[in-house]
Design a protein around this motif. Sequence first.
Motif, PDB file in Angstrom:
ATOM      1  N   SER A  17       0.842  -1.195   0.000  1.00 41.43           N
ATOM      2  CA  SER A  17       0.000   0.000   0.000  1.00 41.43           C
ATOM      3  C   SER A  17       0.877   1.245   0.000  1.00 41.43           C
ATOM      4  O   SER A  17       2.024   1.221   0.441  1.00 41.43           O
ATOM      5  N   ARG A  72      -9.675  -0.776  -4.986  1.00 38.58           N
ATOM      6  CA  ARG A  72      -8.319  -0.815  -4.421  1.00 38.58           C
ATOM      7  C   ARG A  72      -7.854   0.560  -3.950  1.00 38.58           C
ATOM      8  O   ARG A  72      -7.068   0.662  -3.009  1.00 38.58           O
ATOM      9  N   GLN A  87      -5.313   6.837  -1.205  1.00 41.11           N
ATOM     10  CA  GLN A  87      -4.849   5.619  -0.561  1.00 41.11           C
ATOM     11  C   GLN A  87      -4.877   4.499  -1.586  1.00 41.11           C
ATOM     12  O   GLN A  87      -5.940   4.203  -2.147  1.00 41.11           O
ATOM     13  N   ASP A  89      -4.142   0.561  -2.262  1.00 43.77           N
ATOM     14  CA  ASP A  89      -3.929  -0.757  -1.686  1.00 43.77           C
ATOM     15  C   ASP A  89      -3.855  -1.804  -2.783  1.00 43.77           C
ATOM     16  O   ASP A  89      -4.344  -1.589  -3.893  1.00 43.77           O
TER      17      ASP A  89
END
Length: 132
Positions: A17, A72, A87, A89
């Motif tokens: 991440s 994601r 963000q 991931d």
Amino acid sequence: QVRLVESGGGLVQVGDSLRLTCTASEDTFRQYVVGWFRQAPGKEREFVGLISRSDGSRSGGTRYYGDSVKGRFTISRGSAEKTVTLQMDGLKPDDTAVYYCAAKRVPDRTIVPMKREAYNYWGQGTQVTVSS
């Protein structure tokens, strides 16, 4: 005229991440729709996602994502509302690109452009490299 600075890029492994931050120079950043785009070598600049002008909710606005990152990546506004974060991931090698944030001041939160031509303010970009 708002100035944008991206930060948080780097080299990561598949599945890791990473959080990118777009920091604006103005306190009125909540009045802007903010988009994230990315550009890989030899490819067109691609829409990643956006968050609408702030609606005062906890989420910070309505969000839209490109198909390749849906589920994601998550976009949100910082509590001080001079920042928007991306963000990321479950990163994949195909996510490798220079990531840009872009902004456009809009009168209401229904204006949510997904085309890069609609944005008139851009950051300098930050490199994200996902190694397999």
